[in-house]
Enzyme design. Structure first.
Site, PDB file in Angstrom:
ATOM      1  NE  ARG A 150      -8.505 -10.285  -7.743  1.00  0.00           N
ATOM      2  CZ  ARG A 150      -8.274  -9.645  -6.810  1.00  0.00           C
ATOM      3  NH1 ARG A 150      -7.274  -9.223  -6.116  1.00  0.00           N
ATOM      4  NH2 ARG A 150      -9.462  -8.938  -6.214  1.00  0.00           N
TER       5      ARG A 150
ATOM      6  CE  LYS B  14      -4.627  -0.818   1.873  1.00  0.00           C
ATOM      7  NZ  LYS B  14      -5.113  -0.762   0.658  1.00  0.00           N
TER       8      LYS B  14
ATOM      9  N   GLY C 177      -9.652  -4.423   2.957  1.00  0.00           N
ATOM     10  CA  GLY C 177     -10.008  -3.993   4.224  1.00  0.00           C
ATOM     11  C   GLY C 177      -9.610  -4.650   5.156  1.00  0.00           C
TER      12      GLY C 177
ATOM     13  CD  GLU D 189     -10.225  -2.567  -5.032  1.00  0.00           C
ATOM     14  OE1 GLU D 189     -10.260  -3.573  -5.157  1.00  0.00           O
ATOM     15  OE2 GLU D 189     -10.128  -1.950  -3.863  1.00  0.00           O
TER      16      GLU D 189
HETATM   17  C1  MV4 Z   1     -11.268   3.531   3.242  1.00  0.00           C
HETATM   18  C2  MV4 Z   1     -12.397   4.043   3.562  1.00  0.00           C
HETATM   19  C3  MV4 Z   1     -12.315   5.447   4.040  1.00  0.00           C
HETATM   20  N1  MV4 Z   1     -11.341   6.278   3.915  1.00  0.00           N
HETATM   21  N2  MV4 Z   1     -10.134   4.511   3.205  1.00  0.00           N
HETATM   22  C4  MV4 Z   1     -12.186  -0.845   2.885  1.00  0.00           C
HETATM   23  C5  MV4 Z   1     -11.669  -1.986   2.005  1.00  0.00           C
HETATM   24  C6  MV4 Z   1     -10.432  -1.331   1.422  1.00  0.00           C
HETATM   25  N3  MV4 Z   1     -10.126  -1.641  -0.078  1.00  0.00           N
HETATM   26  C7  MV4 Z   1     -10.403   0.017   1.702  1.00  0.00           C
HETATM   27  N4  MV4 Z   1     -11.460   0.364   2.417  1.00  0.00           N
HETATM   28  C8  MV4 Z   1     -12.101   1.685   2.944  1.00  0.00           C
HETATM   29  N5  MV4 Z   1     -10.806   2.280   2.748  1.00  0.00           N
HETATM   30  C9  MV4 Z   1     -10.344   5.676   3.673  1.00  0.00           C
HETATM   31  N6  MV4 Z   1      -8.962   6.704   3.510  1.00  0.00           N
HETATM   32  C10 MV4 Z   1     -13.384   3.248   3.601  1.00  0.00           C
HETATM   33  C11 MV4 Z   1     -13.144   1.949   3.276  1.00  0.00           C
HETATM   34  C12 MV4 Z   1     -14.424   1.241   3.181  1.00  0.00           C
HETATM   35  C13 MV4 Z   1     -14.991   0.421   2.173  1.00  0.00           C
HETATM   36  C14 MV4 Z   1     -14.394   0.820   0.712  1.00  0.00           C
HETATM   37  C15 MV4 Z   1     -14.736   0.081  -0.229  1.00  0.00           C
HETATM   38  C16 MV4 Z   1     -15.955  -0.766   0.076  1.00  0.00           C
HETATM   39  C17 MV4 Z   1     -16.532  -0.949   1.272  1.00  0.00           C
HETATM   40  C18 MV4 Z   1     -16.181  -0.357   2.406  1.00  0.00           C
HETATM   41  C19 MV4 Z   1     -16.814  -0.373   3.499  1.00  0.00           C
HETATM   42  C20 MV4 Z   1     -16.070   0.118   4.903  1.00  0.00           C
HETATM   43  C21 MV4 Z   1     -14.836   0.851   4.611  1.00  0.00           C
END
Ligand code: MV4
Length: 655
Positions: free
Chosen positions: A292, A116, A165, A275
């Protein structure tokens, strides 16, 4: 020219890849674990090689065994699918070292996107917007605490080696930071063997929108639109759609161009997904790049009319991309849901069992990607996804309507599924308005009846009773003999219900207490029952398996057991003495022997389920009459583990 493709995966994605590979003239090689010897992907491939026992660490993650299988069969290229070894740069390198073409990006791109911290720095340098934060190299807690002062709150702590996540914590205020850093660090060390952390400003109620990109070896890169994957549960995607209902042409162009920049910056090749988090003002921020082919790629295929596996193979052959950016045209709308063997009424616990029936619904615009068929066992070894159900429509509502119908008409008997949960999400009004963010399932959908046990009313009982009695007394049910009235006891997982069933020819009247219901069973054969219910003729699906009946009717799937001829449970004081498994799991220890005397509360066996050990205790005093399960067995919820009979003592009866 490549000729023979080994698919280093299982289930629906292996089946999906084999389908395209075959159509393009490739020979295909499947690999399988001992548990998968009769799986669909094994049957479909030209050749198949066993790579080890059921556990993934010994089979689908066993790079050595997979490379050995490639050598043995003369495969010249390897498709890793998703999950397993798909984002393992060591495996990509090992393929190359063995003279095999890895159908995926170069190992350096996989490695960069695996961090990351490093990927965020690289993306920032390439001009891709990232969430403001702090990405110090192995930063200490005091450096992170200092950096947090300028980032502000709420903020996110993320494990650099994490993703999807995992290893992520939300911190609301400075007072909570130090403690959360300590926990995040130890969790990350535990989960990934690396405790590097980064900080990010938290984006509130974001949408998760990802861009499909493709790059070839000749410096070309294109984007194939976006997918909106905002509807997730505990970071597991539940619904994915393309295009995003939140998208505008301007935002698509900006995000698409940023994603292409990301791919070019890391010398990407093949299929990738960038993403992004998108806030309510349509600001977007790079989150991670998945190196992927993704689970949800079919929605992109359906709106672009392209076969992404064919694109991957073309790139692996060294060809140029099939289309230029101008030639990529998006058409209509596609929505995918992930159909799982799980129980929404029990916090979505994975289900195991035999698929007595598995009939995907067919129809215009419906695509059903699955790796299982009727008769297959769903085992605890692998992800219990049964299928991806994808619907295309010329607009979003047409796709929704088709998907709801396909979900309602799909028949799965043998395990609980999230079928109804999925159909109700797609039918939901807020979802229909395109308003669902990542908070949707938790905030607006958390009380939906699809997460409660199946609703068995008098109408369902009437249908079940008519099918049970039809099977038991064929002659009688269909004759014009005078009405008969018989008592019947039916049980669901939750409750036992006693009814009176009055049968006269095709007419059934069921009485339970004050409730009464009348149905006409017109016909019942080959798992299809035709009924007349309140003047409306309709078809239901059913399956009889001994005294069990599976039923799909009135928008629900039900499993019922006929207990009419079973002895009633004795002894009301204390428990019944019938000790049953409370969930699907493995019996890891048996602490007692048959014939032994036990006291209420004594631990009898240890059940391991959902990665925890659960002691199973005696619910009454008595003697262990039987212990049907033995140490090491896989057991199902409600399976009998032990029977305790009461010892004959005079005082028990005098009350
Ligand atoms: C975040 C966020 C809010 N702010 N980063 C969750 C999965 C991971 N790929 C990144 N995620 C998140 N990162 C920041 N700076 C909120 C989430 C997040 C989320 C993101 C995508 C889809 C569902 C989610 C559910 C909870 C939190």
């Amino acid at each position: 020219m490549l000729k023979k493709l080994l698919i280093a995966n299982r289930g629906e994605i292996a089946v999906r890849i084999i389908r395209t590979a075959k159509s393009l003239g490739y020979r295909t090689v499947a690999v399988f674990s001992e548990a998968d010897a009769r799986a669909l992907h094994v049957e479909l491939a030209d050749e198949a090689v066993c790579i080890g026992p059921a556990q993934v660490s010994a089979s689908y993650l066993n790079a050595e065994a997979i490379l050995e299988a490639a050598k043995k069969t003369g495969a010249d290229c390897v498709h890793p699918g998703y999950g397993f070894l798909s984002e393992n740069s060591g495996f990509a390198r090992a393929c190359k070292d063995a003279g095999l073409v890895f159908v995926g990006p170069p190992e350096a791109a996989i490695e960069l996107m695996g961090s990351k911290r490093r990927s965020k720095i690289a993306m920032q340098e390439a001009g891709v917007p990232v969430v403001p934060g702090f990405e110090g190299d192995n930063a200490r807690d005091d450096e992170l605490i200092e950096a947090a002062k300028t980032i502000g709150y709420p903020l996110m702590i993320k494990a650099s080696a994490g993703g999807g996540g995992r290893g992520m914590r939300l911190v609301e205020a400075e007072a909570d930071l130090a403690d959360n850093l300590k926990r995040a660090r130890s969790e990350s060390k535990q989960a990934f063997g690396d405790d590097e952390l980064i900080l990010e400003k938290a984006v509130i109620e974001p949408r998760h929108i990802e861009i499909q990109v493709f790059a070839d070896r000749h410096g070309n890169a294109v984007y194939l639109g976006e997918r909106d994957c905002s509807i997730q549960r505990r970071h597991q995607k539940v619904v994915e759609e393309a295009p995003s209902p939140f998208m505008t042409p301007e935002l698509r162009k900006a995000m698409g161009e940023a994603a292409v920049k990301a791919a070019l910056a890391c010398q990407y090749e093949g299929a990738g997904t960038v993403e992004f988090l998108v806030d309510k003002d349509r600001n977007f921020y790079f989150l991670e790049m998945n190196t992927r082919l993704q689970v949800e790629h079919p929605v992109t295929e359906m709106i672009t009319g392209q076969d992404l596996v064919a694109w991957q193979l073309a790139v692996a052959e060294g060809e140029t991309l099939p289309l230029s950016q101008e030639e990529v045209v998006l058409n209509g709308h596609a929505i995918e849901v992930r159909l799982y063997a799980e129980d929404p009424a029990r916090n979505f616990t994975p289900q195991t069992g035999t698929l007595h029936r598995f009939n995907p619904a067919e129809g215009e615009g419906i695509r059903f990607d699955s790796g299982v068929r009727a008769g297959d066992d769903i085992t605890p070894h692998y992800d219990p996804m049964l299928a991806k159900v994808i619907a295309w429509g010329k607009n979003r509502n047409e796709a929704r309507r088709r998907l709801i119908k396909a979900l309602e008409d799909t028949v799965v008997f043998g395990t609980n599924t999230n079928q109804r949960f999925l159909a109700r999400i797609i039918a939901d009004d807020a979802f229909g308005r395109g308003e669902a963010t990542t908070a949707f399932l938790q905030s607006e959908f958390n009380n939906d009846p699809s997460m409660a046990p199946a609703d068995i009313g008098i109408r369902e009982l009437a249908l079940a009773a008519s099918l049970f009695s039809q099977g038991m007394d064929q002659q009688h049910a269909w004759s014009n003999a005078p009405a008969t009235v018989t008592p019947m006891t039916l049980a669901t997982g939750e409750q036992t219900l006693s009814v009176l069933v009055r049968t006269r020819g095709h007419e059934i009247t069921v009485t339970a207490g004050e409730d009464q219901y009348e149905l006409t069973l017109v016909s019942a054969a080959n798992g299809r029952a035709c009924i007349i219910d309140r003047g409306a003729r309709q078809v239901c699906q059913y399956h009889r398996q001994g005294d069990h009946l599976y039923l799909q009717a009135f928008g629900q799937t039900l499993a019922l057991q006929d207990l009419t001829h079973q002895p009633a449970n004795a002894n009301a004081a204390g428990g019944t003495g019938q000790i049953k498994a409370t969930m699907d799991g493995a019996l890891i220890d048996v602490l007692v022997k048959q014939g032994q005397t036990v006291k209420q509360g004594d631990t009898l066996v240890i059940l391991e389920a959902m990665k925890m050990e659960h002691p199973v205790k005696a619910d009454r005093d008595g003697t262990l009459a039987s212990l049907p399960a033995v140490k090491g067995d896989q057991v199902k919820r409600n399976q009998l583990l032990a029977e305790i009979t009461a010892d004959d003592t005079a005082e028990d009866t005098e009350q």
